[in-house]
Design an enzyme around this catalytic site. Sequence first.
Site, short mmCIF file in Angstrom:
data_model
loop_
_atom_site.label_atom_id
_atom_site.label_comp_id
_atom_site.label_asym_id
_atom_site.label_seq_id
_atom_site.Cartn_x
_atom_site.Cartn_y
_atom_site.Cartn_z
N GLY A 287 1.26 4.34 5.89
CA GLY A 287 0.69 4.99 7.06
C GLY A 287 1.28 4.41 8.33
O GLY A 287 2.38 3.83 8.32
N ARG A 288 0.55 4.51 9.42
CA ARG A 288 1.06 3.98 10.69
C ARG A 288 0.68 2.54 10.96
O ARG A 288 1.23 1.89 11.84
CB ARG A 288 0.59 4.88 11.85
N GLU A 291 3.41 -0.68 11.15
CA GLU A 291 4.33 -0.94 12.26
C GLU A 291 3.73 -1.92 13.27
O GLU A 291 4.48 -2.65 13.91
CB GLU A 291 4.75 0.38 12.92
N HIS A 318 5.26 3.13 4.29
CA HIS A 318 5.67 2.32 5.44
C HIS A 318 5.24 0.85 5.30
O HIS A 318 5.55 0.04 6.17
CB HIS A 318 5.06 2.88 6.73
N TYR A 336 9.24 4.84 1.98
CA TYR A 336 9.36 6.18 2.55
C TYR A 336 10.78 6.28 3.15
O TYR A 336 11.25 5.34 3.79
CB TYR A 336 8.30 6.40 3.61
#
Length: 391
Positions: A287-288, A291, A318, A336
């Site tokens: 997912g996000r 990061e 991710h 990914y």
Amino acid sequence: MATSAMSEKRVVLLCGDYAEDYEVMVPFQALLAYGISVDAVCPGKKAGETCRTAIHQLSGHQTYTEIRGHNFTLNASFEDIDHTKYDGLVIAGGRAPEYLAMDAFVLNMVRNFVNSGKPVASICHGQLILAAAGAVGGLKCTGFPAVGPTLIAAGALWIEPDTLAACVVDGNIITAATYIGHPEFIRLFVKALGGTISKSNKRILFLCGDYMEDYEVTVPFQSLQALGCHVDAVCPKKKAGDLCPTAVHDFEGDQTYSEKPGHDFTLTANFEDIDASSYDALVIPGGRAPEYLALDGKVIDIAKHFMESEKPVASICHGQQILAAAGVLKVKCTAYPAVKLNVVLAGATWLEPEPIDRCFSHGNLVTGAAWPGHPEFISQLMDLLGIKVSF
């Protein structure tokens, strides 16, 4: 999957449009990971078609909220189902059971499974279908509280759920209140199929963050809990009981994935109190979240501990951004596809995820590209941990 003895167990998962997102995908992928063949079907649809799902959760209102979930791809055709060729049935909840309970073919299939004595596991609103099929008379069962009056009218011995994780077994019928009870619900179904779980006394840590992918945290989390593992989920600057919002990442014909709000995920431990040495394995959802988690020094230290100690690490999508930032990806791995740059710059040998559900193990590391690969992802982690499901 390789983690199970050759069982040839086959089950049907009954789906419909706006079934609850978790209540279709978690049992579907968990059972596949354990080596059980699962045919997911919906009346009027064929293999390869999709069912829209609904995300239901209690958010402080008098009843649950609903937003759109993932698109769930069926892998079998309803009209081809012959109950004599299967060992059990799972009925998902959500809003789908309201209309499925009016389908004569659905009710006939359910009666055939119930009357054959094969395990039937139904969750949340799925019990409306059992009631319509005349399958609950004299049986103890539970469900989402709002279906209680209907089940009582159908002759069931209603067990009011003391928590939304409640499960009840009576004969060959397993019922559960909501997806919160998935770990016990799935474990009871595996047991009813004749399965035994061994070497699952493991402690597993999940590194979570805001807007991690919804499936990529909950499917492995509940699948490992169902096996009997102790699983803790932590997030920097948060404590046990705090929530992480999640993201629904899906493939809907655009040039990249779409994003919708997901379920809120409840953390189980305090990040500041974590002793990484007390855990046997680490899981990093995608997912996000990765990061920004990759910028946190303690997150990096935790990742380094598991990799340098050669304990099993399973990272998906991710999530490999964290391992890249930790400088521990001098291995063969996948991710990914858009994360390939991070992985290659970190010194890894890139393995192409073709198809997208392909997962790879190299040493103590399992990597996957996206949530469609969960069955293989979870199965390969089970192999590293020595966990087995046998029939």
